[in-house]
Design a protein around this motif. Structure first.
Motif, PDB file in Angstrom:
ATOM      1  N   ILE A   1       2.227 -63.803 -23.091  1.00 57.04           N
ATOM      2  CA  ILE A   1       1.012 -63.101 -23.503  1.00 57.04           C
ATOM      3  C   ILE A   1       0.351 -62.411 -22.311  1.00 57.04           C
ATOM      4  CG2 ILE A   1      -1.310 -63.415 -24.434  1.00 57.04           C
ATOM      5  CD1 ILE A   1      -0.151 -65.735 -26.095  1.00 57.04           C
ATOM      6  N   VAL A   2       0.253 -63.136 -21.197  1.00 58.62           N
ATOM      7  CA  VAL A   2      -0.373 -62.555 -20.004  1.00 58.62           C
ATOM      8  C   VAL A   2       0.406 -61.325 -19.523  1.00 58.62           C
ATOM      9  CG1 VAL A   2      -0.913 -62.966 -17.575  1.00 58.62           C
ATOM     10  CG2 VAL A   2      -1.403 -64.730 -19.283  1.00 58.62           C
ATOM     11  N   GLU A   3       1.718 -61.455 -19.437  1.00 56.95           N
ATOM     12  CA  GLU A   3       2.539 -60.334 -18.973  1.00 56.95           C
ATOM     13  C   GLU A   3       2.496 -59.175 -19.963  1.00 56.95           C
ATOM     14  OE1 GLU A   3       4.034 -59.952 -16.127  1.00 56.95           O
ATOM     15  OE2 GLU A   3       3.444 -61.937 -15.382  1.00 56.95           O
ATOM     16  N   GLY A   4       2.505 -59.490 -21.266  1.00 52.78           N
ATOM     17  CA  GLY A   4       2.478 -58.427 -22.263  1.00 52.78           C
ATOM     18  C   GLY A   4       1.188 -57.636 -22.234  1.00 52.78           C
TER      19      GLY A   4
ATOM     20  N   ASP B   1       0.967 -48.930 -34.369  1.00 50.29           N
ATOM     21  CA  ASP B   1       1.640 -48.415 -33.184  1.00 50.29           C
ATOM     22  C   ASP B   1       1.230 -49.206 -31.946  1.00 50.29           C
ATOM     23  OD1 ASP B   1       3.204 -46.451 -31.685  1.00 50.29           O
ATOM     24  OD2 ASP B   1       1.274 -45.733 -30.963  1.00 50.29           O
ATOM     25  N   TYR B   2      -0.070 -49.438 -31.777  1.00 44.73           N
ATOM     26  CA  TYR B   2      -0.548 -50.276 -30.679  1.00 44.73           C
ATOM     27  C   TYR B   2       0.006 -51.692 -30.778  1.00 44.73           C
ATOM     28  CZ  TYR B   2      -4.088 -46.797 -29.356  1.00 44.73           C
ATOM     29  OH  TYR B   2      -4.719 -45.670 -28.927  1.00 44.73           O
ATOM     30  N   GLU B   3       0.014 -52.225 -32.000  1.00 42.13           N
ATOM     31  CA  GLU B   3       0.468 -53.598 -32.203  1.00 42.13           C
ATOM     32  C   GLU B   3       1.925 -53.774 -31.799  1.00 42.13           C
ATOM     33  OE1 GLU B   3      -0.211 -57.602 -33.467  1.00 42.13           O
ATOM     34  OE2 GLU B   3      -1.595 -55.924 -33.234  1.00 42.13           O
ATOM     35  N   VAL B   4       2.774 -52.860 -32.254  1.00 45.11           N
ATOM     36  CA  VAL B   4       4.201 -52.945 -31.933  1.00 45.11           C
ATOM     37  C   VAL B   4       4.420 -52.773 -30.430  1.00 45.11           C
ATOM     38  CG1 VAL B   4       6.441 -51.825 -32.247  1.00 45.11           C
ATOM     39  CG2 VAL B   4       4.961 -52.216 -34.215  1.00 45.11           C
ATOM     40  N   PHE B   5       3.685 -51.880 -29.813  1.00 44.75           N
ATOM     41  CA  PHE B   5       3.825 -51.648 -28.374  1.00 44.75           C
ATOM     42  C   PHE B   5       3.480 -52.905 -27.584  1.00 44.75           C
ATOM     43  CE2 PHE B   5       2.010 -49.812 -24.357  1.00 44.75           C
ATOM     44  CZ  PHE B   5       3.224 -49.394 -23.836  1.00 44.75           C
ATOM     45  N   LEU B   6       2.372 -53.564 -27.959  1.00 43.57           N
ATOM     46  CA  LEU B   6       1.947 -54.779 -27.261  1.00 43.57           C
ATOM     47  C   LEU B   6       2.882 -55.945 -27.556  1.00 43.57           C
ATOM     48  CD1 LEU B   6      -0.040 -56.537 -25.664  1.00 43.57           C
ATOM     49  CD2 LEU B   6      -1.445 -56.681 -27.733  1.00 43.57           C
ATOM     50  N   LEU B   7       3.184 -56.175 -28.819  1.00 43.03           N
ATOM     51  CA  LEU B   7       3.985 -57.336 -29.190  1.00 43.03           C
ATOM     52  C   LEU B   7       5.427 -57.219 -28.718  1.00 43.03           C
ATOM     53  CD1 LEU B   7       2.724 -58.169 -32.784  1.00 43.03           C
ATOM     54  CD2 LEU B   7       2.136 -59.265 -30.624  1.00 43.03           C
ATOM     55  N   SER B   8       5.944 -56.009 -28.607  1.00 41.64           N
ATOM     56  CA  SER B   8       7.303 -55.845 -28.080  1.00 41.64           C
ATOM     57  C   SER B   8       7.391 -56.360 -26.650  1.00 41.64           C
ATOM     58  CB  SER B   8       7.718 -54.375 -28.134  1.00 41.64           C
ATOM     59  OG  SER B   8       7.792 -53.912 -29.454  1.00 41.64           O
ATOM     60  N   ARG B   9       6.359 -56.049 -25.871  1.00 40.13           N
ATOM     61  CA  ARG B   9       6.330 -56.520 -24.483  1.00 40.13           C
ATOM     62  C   ARG B   9       6.174 -58.043 -24.438  1.00 40.13           C
ATOM     63  NH1 ARG B   9       7.762 -57.387 -20.273  1.00 40.13           N
ATOM     64  NH2 ARG B   9       6.928 -56.767 -18.242  1.00 40.13           N
ATOM     65  N   VAL B  10       5.315 -58.587 -25.306  1.00 39.04           N
ATOM     66  CA  VAL B  10       5.125 -60.041 -25.350  1.00 39.04           C
ATOM     67  C   VAL B  10       6.418 -60.723 -25.779  1.00 39.04           C
ATOM     68  CG1 VAL B  10       3.871 -61.914 -26.479  1.00 39.04           C
ATOM     69  CG2 VAL B  10       2.653 -59.845 -25.800  1.00 39.04           C
ATOM     70  N   ARG B  11       7.081 -60.180 -26.774  1.00 34.79           N
ATOM     71  CA  ARG B  11       8.321 -60.772 -27.275  1.00 34.79           C
ATOM     72  C   ARG B  11       9.422 -60.757 -26.208  1.00 34.79           C
ATOM     73  NH1 ARG B  11      10.690 -64.437 -30.521  1.00 34.79           N
ATOM     74  NH2 ARG B  11      12.743 -63.771 -31.216  1.00 34.79           N
ATOM     75  N   GLU B  12       9.524 -59.677 -25.475  1.00 32.85           N
ATOM     76  CA  GLU B  12      10.522 -59.601 -24.407  1.00 32.85           C
ATOM     77  C   GLU B  12      10.299 -60.700 -23.374  1.00 32.85           C
ATOM     78  OE1 GLU B  12      10.120 -55.708 -22.870  1.00 32.85           O
ATOM     79  OE2 GLU B  12      11.108 -54.727 -24.577  1.00 32.85           O
ATOM     80  N   GLU B  13       9.033 -60.902 -22.988  1.00 36.12           N
ATOM     81  CA  GLU B  13       8.743 -61.934 -21.998  1.00 36.12           C
ATOM     82  C   GLU B  13       8.968 -63.327 -22.558  1.00 36.12           C
ATOM     83  OE1 GLU B  13       8.052 -61.715 -18.806  1.00 36.12           O
ATOM     84  OE2 GLU B  13       8.336 -59.536 -18.938  1.00 36.12           O
ATOM     85  N   TYR B  14       8.668 -63.508 -23.848  1.00 37.19           N
ATOM     86  CA  TYR B  14       8.879 -64.829 -24.446  1.00 37.19           C
ATOM     87  C   TYR B  14      10.365 -65.167 -24.519  1.00 37.19           C
ATOM     88  CZ  TYR B  14       8.820 -68.678 -27.747  1.00 37.19           C
ATOM     89  OH  TYR B  14       9.002 -69.898 -28.344  1.00 37.19           O
ATOM     90  N   VAL B  15      11.173 -64.194 -24.894  1.00 39.66           N
ATOM     91  CA  VAL B  15      12.619 -64.421 -24.943  1.00 39.66           C
ATOM     92  C   VAL B  15      13.168 -64.691 -23.542  1.00 39.66           C
ATOM     93  CG1 VAL B  15      14.841 -63.315 -25.452  1.00 39.66           C
ATOM     94  CG2 VAL B  15      12.946 -63.090 -27.056  1.00 39.66           C
TER      95      VAL B  15
ATOM     96  N   PRO C   1      -4.605 -61.442 -28.014  1.00 36.38           N
ATOM     97  CA  PRO C   1      -4.217 -62.473 -27.039  1.00 36.38           C
ATOM     98  C   PRO C   1      -4.827 -63.842 -27.341  1.00 36.38           C
ATOM     99  CG  PRO C   1      -4.948 -60.475 -25.929  1.00 36.38           C
ATOM    100  CD  PRO C   1      -5.297 -60.323 -27.366  1.00 36.38           C
ATOM    101  N   ALA C   2      -6.070 -63.866 -27.810  1.00 37.23           N
ATOM    102  CA  ALA C   2      -6.724 -65.142 -28.077  1.00 37.23           C
ATOM    103  C   ALA C   2      -6.039 -65.903 -29.209  1.00 37.23           C
ATOM    104  CB  ALA C   2      -8.200 -64.914 -28.420  1.00 37.23           C
ATOM    105  N   THR C   3      -5.752 -65.215 -30.310  1.00 32.13           N
ATOM    106  CA  THR C   3      -5.100 -65.893 -31.431  1.00 32.13           C
ATOM    107  C   THR C   3      -3.678 -66.316 -31.087  1.00 32.13           C
ATOM    108  OG1 THR C   3      -4.475 -63.715 -32.318  1.00 32.13           O
ATOM    109  CG2 THR C   3      -6.483 -64.728 -33.179  1.00 32.13           C
ATOM    110  N   MET C   4      -2.966 -65.493 -30.345  1.00 35.09           N
ATOM    111  CA  MET C   4      -1.603 -65.853 -29.966  1.00 35.09           C
ATOM    112  C   MET C   4      -1.589 -67.031 -29.007  1.00 35.09           C
ATOM    113  SD  MET C   4       0.450 -62.228 -29.659  1.00 35.09           S
ATOM    114  CE  MET C   4       2.034 -63.071 -29.684  1.00 35.09           C
ATOM    115  N   THR C   5      -2.582 -67.129 -28.141  1.00 38.35           N
ATOM    116  CA  THR C   5      -2.672 -68.275 -27.237  1.00 38.35           C
ATOM    117  C   THR C   5      -2.968 -69.555 -28.007  1.00 38.35           C
ATOM    118  OG1 THR C   5      -3.445 -66.846 -25.432  1.00 38.35           O
ATOM    119  CG2 THR C   5      -3.876 -69.210 -25.237  1.00 38.35           C
ATOM    120  N   LEU C   6      -3.874 -69.483 -28.964  1.00 39.80           N
ATOM    121  CA  LEU C   6      -4.216 -70.663 -29.761  1.00 39.80           C
ATOM    122  C   LEU C   6      -3.038 -71.117 -30.627  1.00 39.80           C
ATOM    123  CD1 LEU C   6      -7.839 -69.714 -30.890  1.00 39.80           C
ATOM    124  CD2 LEU C   6      -7.186 -71.414 -29.177  1.00 39.80           C
ATOM    125  N   LEU C   7      -2.277 -70.177 -31.143  1.00 37.35           N
ATOM    126  CA  LEU C   7      -1.155 -70.531 -32.017  1.00 37.35           C
ATOM    127  C   LEU C   7       0.040 -71.075 -31.244  1.00 37.35           C
ATOM    128  CD1 LEU C   7      -1.308 -67.519 -34.504  1.00 37.35           C
ATOM    129  CD2 LEU C   7      -1.839 -69.914 -35.005  1.00 37.35           C
ATOM    130  N   GLY C   8       0.183 -70.688 -29.985  1.00 35.94           N
ATOM    131  CA  GLY C   8       1.285 -71.201 -29.172  1.00 35.94           C
ATOM    132  C   GLY C   8       2.647 -70.784 -29.713  1.00 35.94           C
TER     133      GLY C   8
END
Length: 263
Positions: free
Chosen positions: A159-162, A136-150, A216-223
């Motif tokens: 990642i920062v905004e999410g 539940d936490y994961e989907v909540f965070l990643l949904s926000r990150v995905r919206e900003e990435y799109v 956030p750290a792993t997502m930043t490294l993966l780009g």
């Protein structure tokens, strides 16, 4: 505090000896049949069946979670990372439970007078509950990150905004749940203590170390690799309403920005 009935090793050995040696010798080869009943035998049987089916249960939960996240976020890497990091917090909870209840580390702090074995069905129940809460936490965070990435096409900004947009809500919800679950840890029943301590530990680690640091750290490294999806798989997956390119593009009036799809 004594161990729950049916969880002592001596009790399990006695039940097994009754079933395999004593009763068969007593009734012989006649038509009569004998069964071992009672709370101890029932708990022993539950523990055996749980141990047999736990790997299948865990594999099914992981596979379904991976498929659903892949469908929602149009990525192979993000679901894999989410599953592995969720397992990290659950594994930490199991480790703390073993240290406290079986090794006796800090047991006095929650009113535990002696070491007790982990009740057989608790790890399965904890896994189901904790994996659901962590996802539940994961989907909540990643949904926000995905919206900003799109919207922006920039992985770092997304990642920062999410994280900035979800950190307060995730932390506040986690604090409430940790406080509630810790109240279970001071109950009289050892099983209730196990549930409370395991849930509180996993939620605390998930909302702090995992969700606010490791994700956030792993997502930043993966780009941009976060959003990699093979072209053939992209064509097969149906378009969902959360974080998809077409949906966000229509709302912003911009051309759709695709993730890193293997051409």
């Amino acid at each position: 505090m004594p161990a729950p009935v049916g969880t002592r090793a001596a009790t399990a050995d006695t039940i097994a000896r009754l079933r395999t040696e004593v009763l068969p010798a007593a009734i012989g080869h006649g038509p009569a049949r004998a069964h071992v009943g009672g709370a101890a035998a029932s708990l022993s049987e539950v523990g055996r069946r749980t141990s047999e089916r736990l790997p299948v249960f865990v594999a099914a939960v992981l596979a379904l979670s991976f498929l659903l996240l892949m469908l929602v976020f149009r990525s192979v890497v993000v679901p894999l990372k989410a599953v592995l990091l969720n397992l990290l917090s659950i594994g930490a909870a199991y480790g703390v439970m073993v240290a406290v209840f079986q090794w006796g580390w800090g047991g006095a702090l929650i009113g535990l007078e002696a070491t007790v074995p982990i009740v057989s069905f608790i790890p399965m129940f904890l896994f189901a509950i904790l994996f659901g809460l962590s996802m539940d936490y994961e989907v909540f965070l990643l949904s926000r990150v995905r919206e900003e990435y799109v919207r922006t096409g920039d992985n770092g900004t997304a990642i920062v905004e999410g994280v900035a947009g979800t950190a307060r809500i995730i932390t506040s919800a986690a604090l409430i749940m940790v406080a509630v679950f810790l109240s279970f840890a001071v109950a009289e029943d050892p099983s209730t203590k196990m549930f409370g301590l395991g849930l509180a530990t996993a939620i605390f680690i998930d909302a702090t170390v995992v969700r606010m640091v490791l994700v956030p750290a792993t997502m930043t490294l993966l780009g941009r690799t976060n959003w990699w999806l093979p072209k053939w798989l992209d064509r097969m997956l149906p378009r969902g309403p959360v974080g998809t390119d077409d949906t966000d593009a229509e709302s912003t009036g911009e051309a759709p920005r695709q993730g890193l799809v293997d051409r």
